[in-house]
Scaffold this motif. Structure first.
Motif, PDB file in Angstrom:
ATOM      1  N   VAL A 156       0.852  -1.104  -0.013  1.00 54.95           N
ATOM      2  CA  VAL A 156      -0.056   0.323   0.378  1.00 54.95           C
ATOM      3  C   VAL A 156       0.806   1.262  -0.199  1.00 54.95           C
ATOM      4  CG1 VAL A 156      -1.929   0.914   1.431  1.00 54.95           C
ATOM      5  CG2 VAL A 156      -2.280  -1.455   1.412  1.00 54.95           C
ATOM      6  N   GLN A 184      -7.143   9.579  -0.327  1.00 56.39           N
ATOM      7  CA  GLN A 184      -7.611   8.468  -0.683  1.00 56.39           C
ATOM      8  C   GLN A 184      -6.787   7.136  -0.358  1.00 56.39           C
ATOM      9  OE1 GLN A 184      -7.477  11.609  -1.926  1.00 56.39           O
ATOM     10  NE2 GLN A 184      -9.203  11.974  -2.948  1.00 56.39           N
ATOM     11  N   ALA A 205      -7.543   3.952   0.216  1.00 50.38           N
ATOM     12  CA  ALA A 205      -6.521   2.895  -0.062  1.00 50.38           C
ATOM     13  C   ALA A 205      -6.385   1.425   1.280  1.00 50.38           C
ATOM     14  CB  ALA A 205      -5.724   2.913  -1.401  1.00 50.38           C
ATOM     15  N   HIS A 253      -8.462  -0.364   2.791  1.00 55.06           N
ATOM     16  CA  HIS A 253      -9.299  -1.657   2.014  1.00 55.06           C
ATOM     17  C   HIS A 253      -8.733  -2.468   1.876  1.00 55.06           C
ATOM     18  CE1 HIS A 253     -11.261  -2.995  -2.106  1.00 55.06           C
ATOM     19  NE2 HIS A 253      -9.538  -3.140  -2.418  1.00 55.06           N
ATOM     20  N   VAL A 295      -2.072  -1.892  -4.157  1.00 57.63           N
ATOM     21  CA  VAL A 295      -2.699  -0.899  -3.634  1.00 57.63           C
ATOM     22  C   VAL A 295      -2.542   0.541  -3.456  1.00 57.63           C
ATOM     23  CG1 VAL A 295      -5.378  -0.361  -2.023  1.00 57.63           C
ATOM     24  CG2 VAL A 295      -4.298  -2.871  -2.636  1.00 57.63           C
ATOM     25  N   GLY A 322      -4.162   4.968  -3.786  1.00 61.50           N
ATOM     26  CA  GLY A 322      -5.292   5.855  -4.169  1.00 61.50           C
ATOM     27  C   GLY A 322      -4.745   6.661  -5.626  1.00 61.50           C
ATOM     28  N   THR A 327      -4.862  -2.561  -7.391  1.00 63.63           N
ATOM     29  CA  THR A 327      -5.582  -1.715  -6.892  1.00 63.63           C
ATOM     30  C   THR A 327      -6.551  -0.221  -6.945  1.00 63.63           C
ATOM     31  OG1 THR A 327      -6.753  -3.785  -6.391  1.00 63.63           O
ATOM     32  CG2 THR A 327      -7.756  -1.703  -5.933  1.00 63.63           C
ATOM     33  N   ILE A 328      -6.534   0.755  -7.791  1.00 67.09           N
ATOM     34  CA  ILE A 328      -6.798   1.684  -7.774  1.00 67.09           C
ATOM     35  C   ILE A 328      -8.323   2.692  -6.478  1.00 67.09           C
ATOM     36  CG2 ILE A 328      -6.806   4.581  -8.521  1.00 67.09           C
ATOM     37  CD1 ILE A 328      -5.012   2.901 -10.662  1.00 67.09           C
ATOM     38  N   VAL A 329      -7.929   3.255  -5.414  1.00 60.83           N
ATOM     39  CA  VAL A 329      -9.168   3.567  -4.550  1.00 60.83           C
ATOM     40  C   VAL A 329      -9.517   4.506  -4.550  1.00 60.83           C
ATOM     41  CG1 VAL A 329     -10.311   3.510  -2.610  1.00 60.83           C
ATOM     42  CG2 VAL A 329      -8.876   1.571  -3.583  1.00 60.83           C
TER      43      VAL A 329
END
Length: 149
Positions: free
Chosen positions: A7, A14, A18, A21, A108, A110, A138-140
């Motif tokens: 992360v 953001q 993330a 998440h 992961v 943001g 993964t983009i949050v």
């Protein structure tokens, strides 16, 4: 399921979303939290462009340490332990390099949600990481409110 998650964490909402998440989606994963300390943040504001202040660097390092301490506290809310680290450099290459060096399965991070022309002019760390990552990304975008959950 991915076993080693990275992360990328900065001070943005953001990035915090993330992180949360990742903690909730991958409860059994080994989670690494990385803050990239960008030298452009240490520039002197006295008009001597390109000069890096040792004091400014120290302040950014202290800020990074505080951010990572907060990340460890958030992880405890999820009964999780995390590995925290900082690196110096530009964000996207620093994130990708860390992922490669630590055999990360999934990243992961943001998104700052820029749209239109500003996205193209300023570039996107998330987009660059997604293109260069050795694994999936993964983009949050932002935390969901209680109404959306």
């Amino acid at each position: 399921m991915a076993s080693r998650i990275l992360v990328a964490l900065d001070e943005s909402p953001q990035a915090r979303a993330a992180f949360r998440h990742a903690l909730s989606t991958y409860p059994d994963a080994e989670i690494h939290v990385l803050h990239v300390n960008d030298p452009r943040e240490w520039s002197s504001s006295d008009g001597m462009g390109g000069f890096y202040s040792e004091d400014a660097y120290e302040r950014t390092q202290q800020s990074a340490e505080q951010l990572l301490d907060e990340a460890a506290e958030i992880a405890r809310e999820y009964d999780a332990a995390v590995t925290t680290n900082t690196t110096v450099g530009k964000a996207a290459p620093g994130i990708v390099r860390y992922a490669e060096e630590h055999d990360v399965d999934h990243i992961v991070l943001g998104s700052h949600g820029r749209r239109g022309l500003s996205r193209f002019l300023l570039g996107s760390v998330a987009e660059r990481v997604a293109r260069r990552s050795p694994g999936s990304v993964t983009i949050v975008r932002e935390e969901q409110s209680d109404r959306e959950a």
